[in-house]
Design an enzyme around this catalytic site. Structure first.
Site, PDB file in Angstrom:
ATOM      1  N   SER A  95       0.709  -1.248   0.080  1.00 38.44           N
ATOM      2  CA  SER A  95      -0.104   0.007  -0.097  1.00 38.44           C
ATOM      3  C   SER A  95       0.446   1.317  -0.259  1.00 38.44           C
ATOM      4  CB  SER A  95      -0.605  -0.432   1.050  1.00 38.44           C
ATOM      5  OG  SER A  95      -0.040   0.145   2.186  1.00 38.44           O
ATOM      6  N   LYS A 166       1.025   4.762   6.567  1.00 44.54           N
ATOM      7  CA  LYS A 166       0.178   5.809   5.774  1.00 44.54           C
ATOM      8  C   LYS A 166       1.014   7.330   5.855  1.00 44.54           C
ATOM      9  CE  LYS A 166      -3.087   2.544   5.032  1.00 44.54           C
ATOM     10  NZ  LYS A 166      -3.066   1.607   3.915  1.00 44.54           N
TER      11      LYS A 166
END
Length: 298
Positions: A95, A166
């Site tokens: 991701s 993230k």
């Protein structure tokens, strides 16, 4: 003269001298016939044998105990160091590609935000998503959990399913919008050129227009089409925002594999973004209904 008596006396004397020489060579006491355990009487090249073998065993035992104690102290030191200062995390998914690859072990700086500093736009952070990205769940086996946490703290196991890595795109008070007429994300009215996004990905396949509440973050993965991030929780309580106090630390280095040993690259994509001064600090809101989850994202 009794020659036979003289011969007998001479033979007895010769035998006693021979036994005495043999005893001196072998370390025996010529009077008692017992061996002398002294180190100075051992023949050349032969180790003296202790009268009691317990001392040798005790020495070996102390060596093993000392080795075990040193190992335990090192383990405790590493656990404390990783808990308070620098913790390795295993990257389990793609991701965050291309910035972070599957299998990378990143080193998370836990002191980055300990002394008043706050996460900034562009920072790559690791956070506990409990209550924001995942629902609260009852704890499992405490022993198994403790062993897993210890292994994860040393980078030997995957992190908890509630831990995420993230990039910070919006901080408290920011208005983040996707997308403008050129397909770019804008923050506080300024388009952002996100050079770190995976080649071929759009900034977002999900439109949104949100204001980040104070004390929270809006986060997104660099591989936008494969990242489950704040966009996936727009219609849920909290609106996909991550509380700042849930941030574990900032990912500063890639420590493994050696071929990727480097710092996590900085970005100047947000250098021209001003603080949001004309917009309200309201709750986050989505443009239209809750955004659907993009297929295949993890």
């Amino acid at each position: 003269m009794d020659t036979e008596a003289q011969h007998t006396e001479r033979d007895r004397s010769s035998g006693e001298e021979e036994r005495s020489r043999s005893a001196r060579v072998s370390g025996a006491d010529p009077e008692s016939g017992r061996r002398d355990g002294g180190a100075g009487c051992a023949p050349p090249g032969v180790e003296p044998v202790p009268a009691d073998g317990a001392s040798a065993h005790a020495s070996g035992g102390l060596t093993w105990r000392r080795t075990g104690l040193v190992g335990l102290v090192c383990m405790v030191f590493l656990l404390l160091f990783s808990h308070f200062v620098l913790q390795p995390f295993l990257v389990p998914s793609g991701s965050m590609e291309p910035t972070l690859q599957v299998g990378d072990r990143i080193l998370v700086n836990k002191l980055a935000y300990r002394f008043g500093d706050q996460p900034r736009r562009g920072d790559v952070v690791v956070f506990d998503g409990t209550g924001s990205f995942v629902q609260e769940e009852p704890g499992g086996n405490p022993v198994t959990g403790a062993l897993h946490d210890a292994a994860a703290a040393l980078g030997l196991a995957e992190p908890d399913e509630t831990d995420f890595v993230k990039r910070v795109v919006g901080t408290g008070g920011d208005r983040v919008v996707c997308c403008d007429k050129d397909g770019r994300i804008s923050v506080n009215g300024v388009p952002v050129r996100e050079t770190y996004v995976m080649l071929g990905d759009q900034p977002s396949g999900v439109p949104f227009d949100i204001v980040v509440p104070d004390g929270t973050l809006w986060v997104m993965g660099d591989h936008r089409s494969q990242s489950s991030d704040s966009r996936d929780h727009l219609g849920q309580p909290g609106g996909g925002m991550v509380p700042v106090d849930k941030v574990i630390g900032r990912a500063d280095w890639i420590g493994w594999p050696f071929g990727r040993w480097s710092t996590v690259p900085d970005t100047d994509a947000f250098a021209s973004v001003p603080a949001w001064t004309t917009g309200g600090h309201g709750a986050a809101h989505a443009a239209g209904p809750a955004a659907p989850r993009e297929p295949g994202r993890g």
